[in-house]
Scaffold this active site. Sequence first.
Site, PDB file in Angstrom:
ATOM      1  N   GLY A 246       1.910   3.105  -5.828  1.00  0.00           N
ATOM      2  CA  GLY A 246       1.178   2.595  -6.979  1.00  0.00           C
ATOM      3  C   GLY A 246      -0.288   2.292  -6.718  1.00  0.00           C
ATOM      4  O   GLY A 246      -1.020   3.070  -6.102  1.00  0.00           O
ATOM      5  N   ILE A 247      -0.715   1.133  -7.192  1.00  0.00           N
ATOM      6  CA  ILE A 247      -2.127   0.738  -7.113  1.00  0.00           C
ATOM      7  C   ILE A 247      -2.560   0.574  -5.654  1.00  0.00           C
ATOM      8  O   ILE A 247      -3.661   0.982  -5.274  1.00  0.00           O
ATOM      9  CB  ILE A 247      -2.341  -0.569  -7.913  1.00  0.00           C
ATOM     10  CG1 ILE A 247      -2.069  -0.322  -9.411  1.00  0.00           C
ATOM     11  CG2 ILE A 247      -3.744  -1.114  -7.707  1.00  0.00           C
ATOM     12  CD1 ILE A 247      -1.991  -1.599 -10.254  1.00  0.00           C
ATOM     13  N   GLY A 248      -1.687  -0.011  -4.827  1.00  0.00           N
ATOM     14  CA  GLY A 248      -2.030  -0.214  -3.412  1.00  0.00           C
ATOM     15  C   GLY A 248      -2.264   1.102  -2.695  1.00  0.00           C
ATOM     16  O   GLY A 248      -3.186   1.236  -1.879  1.00  0.00           O
TER      17      GLY A 248
ATOM     18  N   GLY B  56       0.788  -1.238   0.000  1.00  0.00           N
ATOM     19  CA  GLY B  56       0.000   0.000   0.000  1.00  0.00           C
ATOM     20  C   GLY B  56       0.818   1.284   0.000  1.00  0.00           C
ATOM     21  O   GLY B  56       0.246   2.374  -0.013  1.00  0.00           O
TER      22      GLY B  56
ATOM     23  N   TYR C 157       5.795 -14.166 -14.418  1.00  0.00           N
ATOM     24  CA  TYR C 157       4.734 -13.276 -13.934  1.00  0.00           C
ATOM     25  C   TYR C 157       3.357 -13.841 -14.323  1.00  0.00           C
ATOM     26  O   TYR C 157       2.445 -13.907 -13.494  1.00  0.00           O
ATOM     27  CB  TYR C 157       4.941 -11.882 -14.537  1.00  0.00           C
ATOM     28  CG  TYR C 157       3.985 -10.822 -14.055  1.00  0.00           C
ATOM     29  CD1 TYR C 157       4.057 -10.332 -12.753  1.00  0.00           C
ATOM     30  CD2 TYR C 157       3.008 -10.296 -14.901  1.00  0.00           C
ATOM     31  CE1 TYR C 157       3.188  -9.346 -12.318  1.00  0.00           C
ATOM     32  CE2 TYR C 157       2.142  -9.308 -14.471  1.00  0.00           C
ATOM     33  CZ  TYR C 157       2.226  -8.835 -13.181  1.00  0.00           C
ATOM     34  OH  TYR C 157       1.365  -7.855 -12.742  1.00  0.00           O
TER      35      TYR C 157
HETATM   36  N1  LIG Z   1       1.058  -1.297 -12.740  1.00  0.00           N
HETATM   37  C1  LIG Z   1       0.534  -2.128 -13.611  1.00  0.00           C
HETATM   38  O1  LIG Z   1       0.513  -1.811 -14.822  1.00  0.00           O
HETATM   39  C2  LIG Z   1      -0.090  -3.428 -13.190  1.00  0.00           C
HETATM   40  C3  LIG Z   1      -0.816  -4.183 -14.121  1.00  0.00           C
HETATM   41  C4  LIG Z   1      -1.402  -5.375 -13.735  1.00  0.00           C
HETATM   42  C5  LIG Z   1      -1.258  -5.824 -12.443  1.00  0.00           C
HETATM   43  N2  LIG Z   1      -0.531  -5.104 -11.547  1.00  0.00           N
HETATM   44  C6  LIG Z   1      -0.427  -5.646 -10.185  1.00  0.00           C
HETATM   45  O2  LIG Z   1      -0.830  -4.664  -9.269  1.00  0.00           O
HETATM   46  C7  LIG Z   1      -0.163  -4.851  -8.024  1.00  0.00           C
HETATM   47  C8  LIG Z   1       0.494  -3.542  -7.596  1.00  0.00           C
HETATM   48  O3  LIG Z   1       1.411  -3.161  -8.606  1.00  0.00           O
HETATM   49  P1  LIG Z   1       1.921  -1.656  -8.794  1.00  0.00           P
HETATM   50  O4  LIG Z   1       1.993  -1.423 -10.239  1.00  0.00           O
HETATM   51  O5  LIG Z   1       1.162  -0.733  -7.939  1.00  0.00           O
HETATM   52  O6  LIG Z   1       3.420  -1.851  -8.271  1.00  0.00           O
HETATM   53  P2  LIG Z   1       4.315  -0.882  -7.378  1.00  0.00           P
HETATM   54  O7  LIG Z   1       5.699  -1.400  -7.563  1.00  0.00           O
HETATM   55  O8  LIG Z   1       4.027   0.530  -7.690  1.00  0.00           O
HETATM   56  O9  LIG Z   1       3.810  -1.179  -5.909  1.00  0.00           O
HETATM   57  C9  LIG Z   1       3.950  -2.433  -5.328  1.00  0.00           C
HETATM   58  C10 LIG Z   1       4.174  -2.245  -3.853  1.00  0.00           C
HETATM   59  O10 LIG Z   1       4.308  -3.551  -3.280  1.00  0.00           O
HETATM   60  C11 LIG Z   1       5.404  -3.514  -2.380  1.00  0.00           C
HETATM   61  N3  LIG Z   1       5.972  -4.855  -2.239  1.00  0.00           N
HETATM   62  C12 LIG Z   1       6.724  -5.539  -3.143  1.00  0.00           C
HETATM   63  N4  LIG Z   1       7.096  -6.717  -2.635  1.00  0.00           N
HETATM   64  C13 LIG Z   1       6.581  -6.782  -1.372  1.00  0.00           C
HETATM   65  C14 LIG Z   1       6.646  -7.736  -0.333  1.00  0.00           C
HETATM   66  N5  LIG Z   1       7.341  -8.885  -0.482  1.00  0.00           N
HETATM   67  N6  LIG Z   1       6.003  -7.473   0.824  1.00  0.00           N
HETATM   68  C15 LIG Z   1       5.313  -6.311   0.984  1.00  0.00           C
HETATM   69  N7  LIG Z   1       5.221  -5.374   0.046  1.00  0.00           N
HETATM   70  C16 LIG Z   1       5.862  -5.593  -1.125  1.00  0.00           C
HETATM   71  C17 LIG Z   1       6.400  -2.547  -2.987  1.00  0.00           C
HETATM   72  O11 LIG Z   1       7.304  -2.064  -2.032  1.00  0.00           O
HETATM   73  C18 LIG Z   1       5.477  -1.477  -3.542  1.00  0.00           C
HETATM   74  O12 LIG Z   1       5.204  -0.457  -2.601  1.00  0.00           O
HETATM   75  C19 LIG Z   1       0.833  -5.995  -8.251  1.00  0.00           C
HETATM   76  O13 LIG Z   1       0.272  -7.192  -7.774  1.00  0.00           O
HETATM   77  C20 LIG Z   1       0.973  -6.026  -9.750  1.00  0.00           C
HETATM   78  O14 LIG Z   1       1.350  -7.293 -10.237  1.00  0.00           O
HETATM   79  C21 LIG Z   1       0.073  -3.923 -11.883  1.00  0.00           C
END
Ligand SMILES: NC(=O)c1ccc[n+]([C@@H]2O[C@H](COP(=O)([O-])OP(=O)(O)OC[C@H]3O[C@@H](n4cnc5c(N)ncnc54)[C@H](O)[C@@H]3O)[C@@H](O)[C@H]2O)c1
Length: 252
Positions: free
Chosen positions: A17-19, A14, A150
């Site tokens: 990004g998305i979180g 959280g 992935y």
């Molecule tokens: N951004 C995209 O285009 C996209 C597309 C499809 C799916 N997703 C999925 O959305 C989700 C979030 O992706 P995002 O793009 O916001 O990525 P992001 O890298 O911006 O954020 C991910 C967050 O997860 C944290 N994280 C990573 N490994 C961790 C762990 N072991 N324990 C706790 N926290 C951890 C990171 O520190 C980071 O803050 C992911 O599951 C990703 O696969 C993203």
Amino acid sequence: MSGIEGKVAVVTGGASGIGFAIATEFVDRGASVVIADLNQESVDKAVAEIGSKCSGFAADVSSSADMDSLYKEVMARHGRLDAVVANAGIGDHGALGTITEEQFDRTFNTNVKGVLFTVQSALPFLTEGSTIVLIGSTASIQPPRGMSLYGGAKAAVRNFARTWIQDLKGSGIRINVVSPGAVDTESLRSALGQALGEDKVAAAVKSMGEDNPVGRIADPLEIARAVAFLSSDESSFITGVELFADGGLAQV
Ligand SMILES: NC(=O)c1ccc[n+]([C@@H]2O[C@H](COP(=O)([O-])OP(=O)(O)OC[C@H]3O[C@@H](n4cnc5c(N)ncnc54)[C@H](O)[C@@H]3O)[C@@H](O)[C@H]2O)c1
């Protein structure tokens, strides 16, 4: 009524990004949120931005001990837990023939083992009406070339949901998957910048969006709204689905 007002939610990954967008949207709709992420400093920064109904906890989702500590702390802070969003995840590239054991472990530890323990450790605290949303990806059914790790991980996440709704039959706990296509996050832009050079990022983002029927990539808020719906009482008869929030990409 927003459908999640007053609920207590955990959002993994959280801090960015998305979180981060999910946690912000939940708080905007009247929920209390605990974000869990790897680094204390980034957790603190995100909490300060989201506001007083958000608190944080530094934890690695791939550690079941960390997940147990997380929920213990959530119960100490709030006394209950209504919604879990297993969002933390990482991407990786590597064509078959080049994949290392280290890459496999990193991708599956975060994206598969992490989702399992994010959910399993929460179970003792979830009651009837609670919700779990797993963040998948269009890669679960349309993995891009060179992204088998992935894609395989996200296919596993999707199948977790299919199985777990059977394991939890009768509990009143719903589990759904939200699968985004490309989302305009800082991490996406920085990955594109590293791969193509900073001057090519805007054009690459535009061209990624042109692949889907809506014609653009998502704002993180659009994913957060889909997650809020599946975490709310408004989706009370929906469980086990994979909701693609992808501008139609995976449907054509
Ligand atoms: N951004 C995209 O285009 C996209 C597309 C499809 C799916 N997703 C999925 O959305 C989700 C979030 O992706 P995002 O793009 O916001 O990525 P992001 O890298 O911006 O954020 C991910 C967050 O997860 C944290 N994280 C990573 N490994 C961790 C762990 N072991 N324990 C706790 N926290 C951890 C990171 O520190 C980071 O803050 C992911 O599951 C990703 O696969 C993203």
